[in-house]
Structures are given as structure tokens and as C-alpha cells.
Design a protein around this motif. Structure first.
Motif, short mmCIF file in Angstrom:
data_model
loop_
_atom_site.label_atom_id
_atom_site.label_comp_id
_atom_site.label_asym_id
_atom_site.label_seq_id
_atom_site.Cartn_x
_atom_site.Cartn_y
_atom_site.Cartn_z
N MET A 1 73.94 -26.29 24.89
CA MET A 1 73.48 -26.50 26.25
C MET A 1 72.21 -27.36 26.21
SD MET A 1 72.30 -23.80 29.16
CE MET A 1 73.81 -22.92 29.16
N LYS A 2 72.16 -28.38 27.05
CA LYS A 2 71.01 -29.29 27.13
C LYS A 2 70.52 -29.32 28.57
CE LYS A 2 71.60 -31.28 22.96
NZ LYS A 2 71.97 -32.39 22.23
N LEU A 3 69.35 -29.90 28.76
CA LEU A 3 68.77 -29.94 30.10
C LEU A 3 69.67 -30.65 31.10
CD1 LEU A 3 64.98 -30.54 29.47
CD2 LEU A 3 66.04 -28.54 30.45
N HIS A 4 70.36 -31.71 30.68
CA HIS A 4 71.19 -32.44 31.63
C HIS A 4 72.49 -31.70 31.96
CE1 HIS A 4 72.89 -33.72 27.75
NE2 HIS A 4 74.02 -33.94 28.42
N ASN A 5 72.79 -30.62 31.25
CA ASN A 5 73.98 -29.83 31.54
C ASN A 5 73.70 -28.68 32.53
OD1 ASN A 5 75.47 -31.34 29.77
ND2 ASN A 5 75.17 -29.94 28.06
N LEU A 6 72.42 -28.36 32.75
CA LEU A 6 72.07 -27.20 33.58
C LEU A 6 72.45 -27.43 35.04
CD1 LEU A 6 68.55 -26.26 32.22
CD2 LEU A 6 70.68 -25.07 31.84
N LYS A 7 73.06 -26.44 35.65
CA LYS A 7 73.41 -26.49 37.06
C LYS A 7 73.13 -25.11 37.66
CE LYS A 7 77.02 -29.96 36.90
NZ LYS A 7 78.44 -30.25 37.07
N PRO A 8 72.77 -25.05 38.95
CA PRO A 8 72.58 -23.73 39.57
C PRO A 8 73.91 -23.01 39.70
CG PRO A 8 72.35 -25.48 41.18
CD PRO A 8 72.47 -26.15 39.85
N ALA A 9 73.86 -21.69 39.85
CA ALA A 9 75.07 -20.90 40.01
C ALA A 9 75.83 -21.36 41.25
CB ALA A 9 74.72 -19.43 40.13
N GLU A 10 77.13 -21.24 41.24
CA GLU A 10 77.94 -21.69 42.35
C GLU A 10 77.61 -20.87 43.60
OE1 GLU A 10 82.64 -22.28 43.42
OE2 GLU A 10 82.05 -22.12 41.32
N GLY A 11 77.32 -21.56 44.68
CA GLY A 11 76.99 -20.89 45.94
C GLY A 11 75.50 -20.65 46.11
N ALA A 12 74.71 -20.90 45.07
CA ALA A 12 73.27 -20.63 45.15
C ALA A 12 72.55 -21.75 45.90
CB ALA A 12 72.68 -20.48 43.76
N VAL A 13 73.03 -22.96 45.78
CA VAL A 13 72.38 -24.09 46.42
C VAL A 13 73.29 -24.64 47.50
CG1 VAL A 13 71.43 -26.40 46.06
CG2 VAL A 13 71.15 -24.66 44.32
N HIS A 14 72.77 -24.76 48.72
CA HIS A 14 73.53 -25.28 49.83
C HIS A 14 73.22 -26.76 50.02
CE1 HIS A 14 74.68 -21.24 51.07
NE2 HIS A 14 73.42 -20.89 50.82
N LYS A 15 74.18 -27.49 50.52
CA LYS A 15 73.96 -28.89 50.82
C LYS A 15 72.99 -28.99 52.00
CE LYS A 15 77.00 -32.51 51.82
NZ LYS A 15 78.33 -33.04 51.92
N GLN A 16 72.01 -29.85 51.90
CA GLN A 16 71.00 -29.95 52.95
C GLN A 16 71.62 -30.56 54.20
OE1 GLN A 16 67.65 -32.32 51.80
NE2 GLN A 16 66.47 -31.86 53.64
N LYS A 17 71.26 -30.00 55.37
CA LYS A 17 71.73 -30.54 56.63
C LYS A 17 70.90 -31.78 56.95
CE LYS A 17 72.24 -27.66 60.18
NZ LYS A 17 71.87 -26.88 61.38
N ARG A 18 71.54 -32.96 57.01
CA ARG A 18 70.82 -34.21 57.28
C ARG A 18 70.87 -34.48 58.78
NH1 ARG A 18 69.78 -38.12 53.52
NH2 ARG A 18 70.68 -39.71 54.87
N ILE A 19 69.74 -34.25 59.44
CA ILE A 19 69.71 -34.42 60.89
C ILE A 19 68.99 -35.71 61.25
CG2 ILE A 19 69.84 -31.95 61.36
CD1 ILE A 19 66.85 -31.96 61.80
N GLY A 20 69.31 -36.23 62.44
CA GLY A 20 68.66 -37.45 62.92
C GLY A 20 69.06 -38.68 62.14
N ARG A 21 70.33 -38.76 61.70
CA ARG A 21 70.79 -39.91 60.91
C ARG A 21 71.94 -40.63 61.62
NH1 ARG A 21 66.68 -39.07 59.19
NH2 ARG A 21 65.94 -38.76 57.07
N GLY A 22 71.85 -40.71 62.93
CA GLY A 22 72.84 -41.46 63.69
C GLY A 22 73.91 -40.58 64.31
N GLU A 23 74.55 -41.14 65.36
CA GLU A 23 75.56 -40.38 66.11
C GLU A 23 76.78 -40.03 65.26
OE1 GLU A 23 75.48 -39.04 69.13
OE2 GLU A 23 73.40 -39.69 69.25
N ALA A 24 77.13 -40.91 64.34
CA ALA A 24 78.33 -40.69 63.54
C ALA A 24 78.23 -39.47 62.64
CB ALA A 24 78.62 -41.93 62.69
N SER A 25 77.01 -39.06 62.33
CA SER A 25 76.83 -37.90 61.45
C SER A 25 77.16 -36.59 62.15
CB SER A 25 75.39 -37.85 60.93
OG SER A 25 74.51 -37.51 61.99
N GLY A 26 77.18 -36.62 63.49
CA GLY A 26 77.40 -35.39 64.25
C GLY A 26 76.12 -34.62 64.46
N LYS A 27 75.03 -35.04 63.79
CA LYS A 27 73.74 -34.37 63.95
C LYS A 27 72.68 -35.38 64.39
CE LYS A 27 74.96 -30.41 61.74
NZ LYS A 27 76.40 -30.58 61.87
N GLY A 28 73.09 -36.39 65.11
CA GLY A 28 72.15 -37.41 65.57
C GLY A 28 71.67 -37.10 66.95
#
Length: 149
Positions: A1-28
């Protein structure tokens, strides 16, 4: 195991909600803040205990009683307790220093002696307050009482 192989446990990290990035994103547009009003503006900060113009709870609830700013709280010892403490800790005199050393009071405590019980041993007392009955019992046992400020 090396540093570039490390990943957080599945489900521990959520994808960030990107708001204010245009109408097409659905969160503009309003960027998930809703339409108009103070809470949709930049720099909005919720004020602690603010109830939107309604009378705040700390003003609605009735205040009861009286708090005396000059009240003095004593650490109370009865003569019956003192007799036991003298045996247990082998006290030569009943003073603030001896009580503090044995962990019975803290540095800032004020000590008062009350007259409930009997006193067989001759003891010298250096305390902040003594009741009249306790003083009489102590002096009849041959001890002395010094009242501190």
C-alpha cells in the motif's frame, strides 16, 4: 500500500454540491437559497435567539424571586462531623489550611461551624463564621475560636 493508493471508505465522502454554476447544473439561479428575502442574500448570518420579530423567549418567560448580589455561601461543618474528621485525618487544629491540605475545602471556600452534635476533643478553630451554640460548645470543651474576615 502506498500513499497514492489510499482512498476513504466507501460512503464516507460525499460528492460536493456545486451551486451557482449555471442553469444547466440544476443548482443555478437562486443557488438553492430560494427566492428573495434576507436568507437568500450574501452575508446572511443567523442571530442567536432571534425569533423573527416575535417576543424572544427570555423576555416572555416570567422572572421569579430575588438574587442577592451580596450573598455569601459557606461550606458548613457540624460539630458531629468535626469529631469524625478529627479522628479520620488526625487534625490538631480545625483551620482552612488543614482542611485544604486534606481536600475537604477549596482555596476560596468560606467555612462555617454549626452546633449540631457534641465535641469531646479540645480543638482550636480558625474559620470564617461560627454559630452561637457551636461557639459555646467549643469553649466548654476547652477549645478556642478565631473568626477570620
Amino acid at each position: 500500500m502506498k500513499l497514492h493508493n489510499l482512498k476513504p471508505a466507501e460512503g464516507a465522502v460525499h460528492k460536493q454540491k456545486r451551486i451557482g454554476r449555471g442553469e444547466a447544473s440544476g443548482k443555478g439561479g437562486t443557488s438553492t437559497k430560494g427566492n428573495k428575502g434576507q436568507q437568500s442574500r450574501a452575508g446572511y448570518q443567523l442571530k442567536l435567539a432571534h425569533e423573527g420579530g416575535q417576543m424572544p423567549i427570555q423576555r416572555r418567560v416570567p422572572k421569579r424571586g430575588f438574587k442577592n448580589p451580596n450573598h455569601i455561601t459557606f461550606k458548613v461543618f457540624n460539630l458531629a462531623q468535626i469529631e469524625l474528621l478529627v479522628e479520620k485525618y488526625e487534625l490538631k487544629e480545625f483551620s482552612l489550611e488543614s482542611l485544604y491540605v486534606n481536600g475537604l475545602v477549596s482555596r476560596t471556600d468560606k467555612v462555617k461551624i454549626l452546633g449540631n452534635g457534641e465535641l469531646a476533643t479540645k480543638l482550636n478553630f480558625k474559620v470564617h463564621a461560627v454559630s452561637a451554640k457551636a461557639k459555646a460548645v467549643i469553649e466548654s470543651a476547652g477549645g478556642t475560636v478565631e473568626v477570620l474576615n
